[in-house]
Design a protein around this motif. Structure first.
Motif, PDB file in Angstrom:
ATOM      1  N   ASP A 279       0.865  -1.181   0.000  1.00 63.11           N
ATOM      2  CA  ASP A 279       0.000   0.000   0.000  1.00 63.11           C
ATOM      3  C   ASP A 279       0.898   1.227   0.000  1.00 63.11           C
ATOM      4  O   ASP A 279       1.687   1.431   0.937  1.00 63.11           O
ATOM      5  CB  ASP A 279      -0.897   0.001   1.227  1.00 63.11           C
ATOM      6  CG  ASP A 279      -2.012  -1.027   1.126  1.00 63.11           C
ATOM      7  OD1 ASP A 279      -3.117  -0.650   0.717  1.00 63.11           O
ATOM      8  OD2 ASP A 279      -1.757  -2.207   1.442  1.00 63.11           O
ATOM      9  N   MET A 280       0.781   2.043  -1.038  1.00 60.51           N
ATOM     10  CA  MET A 280       1.612   3.234  -1.202  1.00 60.51           C
ATOM     11  C   MET A 280       0.718   4.455  -1.015  1.00 60.51           C
ATOM     12  O   MET A 280      -0.196   4.698  -1.814  1.00 60.51           O
ATOM     13  CB  MET A 280       2.274   3.222  -2.576  1.00 60.51           C
ATOM     14  CG  MET A 280       3.093   1.959  -2.828  1.00 60.51           C
ATOM     15  SD  MET A 280       3.614   1.737  -4.555  1.00 60.51           S
ATOM     16  CE  MET A 280       4.829   3.055  -4.712  1.00 60.51           C
ATOM     17  N   LEU A 281       0.988   5.228   0.038  1.00 60.65           N
ATOM     18  CA  LEU A 281       0.111   6.327   0.441  1.00 60.65           C
ATOM     19  C   LEU A 281       0.912   7.618   0.565  1.00 60.65           C
ATOM     20  O   LEU A 281       2.078   7.588   0.947  1.00 60.65           O
ATOM     21  CB  LEU A 281      -0.556   6.010   1.784  1.00 60.65           C
ATOM     22  CG  LEU A 281      -1.216   4.634   1.932  1.00 60.65           C
ATOM     23  CD1 LEU A 281      -1.668   4.413   3.375  1.00 60.65           C
ATOM     24  CD2 LEU A 281      -2.381   4.492   0.972  1.00 60.65           C
ATOM     25  N   ALA A 282       0.265   8.736   0.270  1.00 55.23           N
ATOM     26  CA  ALA A 282       0.941  10.030   0.434  1.00 55.23           C
ATOM     27  C   ALA A 282      -0.085  11.132   0.639  1.00 55.23           C
ATOM     28  O   ALA A 282      -1.164  11.122   0.034  1.00 55.23           O
ATOM     29  CB  ALA A 282       1.833  10.353  -0.755  1.00 55.23           C
ATOM     30  N   ILE A 283       0.281  12.077   1.493  1.00 58.44           N
ATOM     31  CA  ILE A 283      -0.473  13.306   1.707  1.00 58.44           C
ATOM     32  C   ILE A 283       0.486  14.467   1.481  1.00 58.44           C
ATOM     33  O   ILE A 283       1.578  14.502   2.047  1.00 58.44           O
ATOM     34  CB  ILE A 283      -1.044  13.372   3.135  1.00 58.44           C
ATOM     35  CG1 ILE A 283      -2.229  12.416   3.284  1.00 58.44           C
ATOM     36  CG2 ILE A 283      -1.442  14.794   3.500  1.00 58.44           C
ATOM     37  CD1 ILE A 283      -2.748  12.337   4.703  1.00 58.44           C
ATOM     38  N   THR A 284       0.083  15.412   0.659  1.00 59.74           N
ATOM     39  CA  THR A 284       0.909  16.588   0.394  1.00 59.74           C
ATOM     40  C   THR A 284       0.085  17.841   0.610  1.00 59.74           C
ATOM     41  O   THR A 284      -1.014  17.972   0.045  1.00 59.74           O
ATOM     42  CB  THR A 284       1.451  16.569  -1.048  1.00 59.74           C
ATOM     43  OG1 THR A 284       2.266  15.405  -1.236  1.00 59.74           O
ATOM     44  CG2 THR A 284       2.270  17.811  -1.331  1.00 59.74           C
ATOM     45  N   VAL A 408      -4.903   8.758   5.892  1.00 60.90           N
ATOM     46  CA  VAL A 408      -4.410   8.356   7.203  1.00 60.90           C
ATOM     47  C   VAL A 408      -5.253   7.220   7.779  1.00 60.90           C
ATOM     48  O   VAL A 408      -4.732   6.323   8.457  1.00 60.90           O
ATOM     49  CB  VAL A 408      -4.397   9.563   8.160  1.00 60.90           C
ATOM     50  CG1 VAL A 408      -4.006   9.139   9.567  1.00 60.90           C
ATOM     51  CG2 VAL A 408      -3.423  10.625   7.658  1.00 60.90           C
ATOM     52  N   ASP A 409      -6.542   7.237   7.504  1.00 64.71           N
ATOM     53  CA  ASP A 409      -7.416   6.199   8.034  1.00 64.71           C
ATOM     54  C   ASP A 409      -7.146   4.823   7.425  1.00 64.71           C
ATOM     55  O   ASP A 409      -7.690   3.816   7.905  1.00 64.71           O
ATOM     56  CB  ASP A 409      -8.881   6.580   7.810  1.00 64.71           C
ATOM     57  CG  ASP A 409      -9.326   7.715   8.720  1.00 64.71           C
ATOM     58  OD1 ASP A 409      -8.610   7.993   9.698  1.00 64.71           O
ATOM     59  OD2 ASP A 409     -10.379   8.331   8.455  1.00 64.71           O
ATOM     60  N   ARG A 410      -6.301   4.777   6.401  1.00 66.56           N
ATOM     61  CA  ARG A 410      -5.927   3.484   5.819  1.00 66.56           C
ATOM     62  C   ARG A 410      -4.885   2.750   6.660  1.00 66.56           C
ATOM     63  O   ARG A 410      -4.629   1.559   6.435  1.00 66.56           O
ATOM     64  CB  ARG A 410      -5.368   3.697   4.401  1.00 66.56           C
ATOM     65  CG  ARG A 410      -6.385   4.204   3.384  1.00 66.56           C
ATOM     66  CD  ARG A 410      -7.088   3.061   2.690  1.00 66.56           C
ATOM     67  NE  ARG A 410      -6.158   2.306   1.881  1.00 66.56           N
ATOM     68  CZ  ARG A 410      -5.879   2.570   0.597  1.00 66.56           C
ATOM     69  NH1 ARG A 410      -6.483   3.580  -0.017  1.00 66.56           N
ATOM     70  NH2 ARG A 410      -5.024   1.826  -0.073  1.00 66.56           N
ATOM     71  N   LEU A 411      -4.268   3.440   7.614  1.00 69.13           N
ATOM     72  CA  LEU A 411      -3.255   2.789   8.446  1.00 69.13           C
ATOM     73  C   LEU A 411      -3.903   1.748   9.354  1.00 69.13           C
ATOM     74  O   LEU A 411      -5.007   1.958   9.867  1.00 69.13           O
ATOM     75  CB  LEU A 411      -2.514   3.817   9.294  1.00 69.13           C
ATOM     76  CG  LEU A 411      -1.589   4.776   8.541  1.00 69.13           C
ATOM     77  CD1 LEU A 411      -1.025   5.812   9.497  1.00 69.13           C
ATOM     78  CD2 LEU A 411      -0.463   4.034   7.849  1.00 69.13           C
ATOM     79  N   ASP A 418      -4.412   8.380  14.870  1.00 69.22           N
ATOM     80  CA  ASP A 418      -4.814   9.537  15.673  1.00 69.22           C
ATOM     81  C   ASP A 418      -3.648  10.511  15.837  1.00 69.22           C
ATOM     82  O   ASP A 418      -3.833  11.737  15.764  1.00 69.22           O
ATOM     83  CB  ASP A 418      -5.293   9.074  17.050  1.00 69.22           C
ATOM     84  CG  ASP A 418      -6.610   8.308  16.985  1.00 69.22           C
ATOM     85  OD1 ASP A 418      -7.292   8.392  15.940  1.00 69.22           O
ATOM     86  OD2 ASP A 418      -6.931   7.618  17.960  1.00 69.22           O
ATOM     87  N   TYR A 419      -2.458   9.977  16.068  1.00 63.78           N
ATOM     88  CA  TYR A 419      -1.273  10.831  16.199  1.00 63.78           C
ATOM     89  C   TYR A 419      -1.030  11.633  14.915  1.00 63.78           C
ATOM     90  O   TYR A 419      -0.762  12.846  14.956  1.00 63.78           O
ATOM     91  CB  TYR A 419      -0.057   9.970  16.518  1.00 63.78           C
ATOM     92  CG  TYR A 419       1.267  10.687  16.375  1.00 63.78           C
ATOM     93  CD1 TYR A 419       1.766  11.499  17.390  1.00 63.78           C
ATOM     94  CD2 TYR A 419       2.014  10.560  15.202  1.00 63.78           C
ATOM     95  CE1 TYR A 419       2.967  12.161  17.247  1.00 63.78           C
ATOM     96  CE2 TYR A 419       3.219  11.209  15.053  1.00 63.78           C
ATOM     97  CZ  TYR A 419       3.686  12.024  16.077  1.00 63.78           C
ATOM     98  OH  TYR A 419       4.886  12.683  15.916  1.00 63.78           O
ATOM     99  N   LEU A 420      -1.137  10.975  13.757  1.00 67.68           N
ATOM    100  CA  LEU A 420      -0.878  11.658  12.491  1.00 67.68           C
ATOM    101  C   LEU A 420      -1.956  12.686  12.173  1.00 67.68           C
ATOM    102  O   LEU A 420      -1.661  13.742  11.602  1.00 67.68           O
ATOM    103  CB  LEU A 420      -0.761  10.637  11.364  1.00 67.68           C
ATOM    104  CG  LEU A 420       0.453   9.717  11.457  1.00 67.68           C
ATOM    105  CD1 LEU A 420       0.437   8.683  10.348  1.00 67.68           C
ATOM    106  CD2 LEU A 420       1.751  10.505  11.416  1.00 67.68           C
TER     107      LEU A 420
END
Length: 428
Positions: A279-284, A408-411, A418-420
């Motif tokens: 799973d490759m995830l990113a937030i920018t 983030v909810d994919r973690l 919650d921390y992120l």
């Protein structure tokens, strides 16, 4: 072009204590770096990139860090991690396992320098074993030639660690160049998470970060890697990520991108045996005139493998994002299940998003889909919030927060999620 300062300070081994085989590796890498040309606009792998940001003149080795590193780390620390390593201008501040039971179980969490002396057999096999395939071969060679500040995490088979390890890279000083490295090996049926922070002390400092991650998953293992990039507004960042997932393993790689003038993230996931998943995830969050350059490869080598990419970019002011991603299904990698989705939220008329998803399918009986969307905030949404007394800026922040939440909810770990969410809230 390489400046006199960069050539004289960075060429050759920087750690006299490194073993001879590693010094030889670095000397060869320096020759490769000098032989490789700088990227050119004619190269498809650098399409849309502002190449003026890649000139290496003027950067110097980071000086000795002054001040108290805890002033930057304290507000960012994960509560009760399994272990923590802090580097400040590539100098080691602290490195320790915080759970004594992990040491007794054989877990190794240490610096690259110590790992080279104490566990050379693991480093020889896995340190930068995968080539840079998405355009940054020159910068990967530079990293290999001069790296000294790095983290090594090895988790024995059948060991499951519920809380994350944490690493900080702090940088101070104008025009400082740093080369952070992370090597994680998750042995059979193990489980581990690592959270890594990249932070500038002064928001006005110019600098260069040229980093590499090696994520190695053995059969049945589960590895979650999260990076939070908060370089200064004048930083240039090059990051090359490599994930190798063996049979029935599962990798999650999440990048949170906030800082930098120009940031390029290259991420390659290779599913090398049946049942592997990535799973490759990113937030920018892009603002002012920031440019974020994202290049990915989901490489399926064997049958019955899965990959899922979700990148979300929220752009304001005159910022830019570039995404170029490829799903590649190698011959005989039948029953591959791969998905790629990129979504861009444009919060201003001047923001620009370029998306180039792609497929290369060389096998039968596969399910591969990709998509990219870009859109502005709906006028109805802004009207609804304004009618309830929320101003335009606050409304856009709320919309951006909701837009980014899905990633983030994919973690798999709620405490980490919650921390992120708190970290994203602070940066918005």
């Amino acid at each position: 072009m390489i400046s006199t300062e960069l050539s004289s300070i960075l060429s050759g081994p920087r750690q006299s204590s490194f073993p001879d085989w590693f010094k030889d590796l670095q000397a060869k890498a320096w020759d490769e770096f000098e032989a490789e040309p700088l990227p050119a606009r004619t190269n498809e792998l650098w399409r849309f990139t502002s190449l003026k940001n890649l000139v290496l003149d003027g950067y110097v080795a980071a000086p000795e860090y002054s001040g108290d590193p805890s002033t930057l780390t304290s507000s960012r620390e994960f509560p009760k991690p399994a272990g923590r390593i802090v580097f400040a201008n590539e100098g080691l501040v602290t490195a320790k396992l915080l759970d004594p039971a992990l040491a007794r179980s054989g877990v190794i969490f240490t610096t690259l320098a110590d790992a080279l002396k104490e566990h050379p057999y693991l480093l020889r096999e896995h340190f930068m074993a995968q080539p840079a395939r998405l355009g940054s071969a020159k910068f990967a060679a530079l990293h290999k030639a001069v790296v000294q500040a790095g983290t090594f995490l090895w988790v024995p088979r059948d060991i499951e660690i519920q809380v994350p390890f944490e690493v900080f890279h702090l940088v101070q000083g104008d025009l400082s160049a740093v080369f952070p490295h992370t090597l994680i090996i998750a042995e059979d049926n193990s489980r581990v998470t690592l959270l890594e922070h990249f932070v500038s002390t002064d928001p006005a400092d110019r600098g260069l970060a040229c980093g590499v991650n090696d994520l190695v998953l053995k059969p049945g293992s589960k590895l979650t890697y999260v990076s939070i990039q908060e370089w200064s507004k004048n930083f240039v960042s090059m990051q090359v990520n490599s994930t190798v997932a063996a049979r029935d393993s599962a990798a999650v790689n999440l990048a949170l991108n906030f800082g930098g003038k120009y940031s390029r993230l290259e991420s390659v996931s290779r599913m090398v045996d049946r049942g592997a998943r990535s799973d490759m995830l990113a937030i920018t969050v892009a603002r002012d005139e920031q440019e974020f350059d994202q290049r990915t490869l989901q490489d399926h080598l064997k049958p019955d493998t899965t990959s899922d990419l979700l990148y979300k970019n929220a752009l304001s002011d005159r910022s830019r994002t570039i995404f170029s991603g490829l799903i590649k299904v190698e011959p005989a990698a039948h029953r591959t299940d791969a998905y790629q989705k990129v979504r861009n939220l444009l919060l201003s008329d001047e923001a620009e998003a370029n998306s180039m998803p792609g497929l290369e399918i060389l096998a039968d009986d596969v399910r591969c889909t990709h998509g990219a969307t870009s859109g502005q905030v709906e006028p109805e949404e802004l009207f609804y919030m304004k009618s309830r007394g929320i101003d335009d800026l606050a409304s856009k922040r709320l919309i951006a927060r909701g837009f980014l939440t899905e990633v983030v909810d994919r973690l798999p770990d709620k405490l980490l999620s919650d921390y992120l969410h708190q970290q994203i809230e602070a940066r918005l």
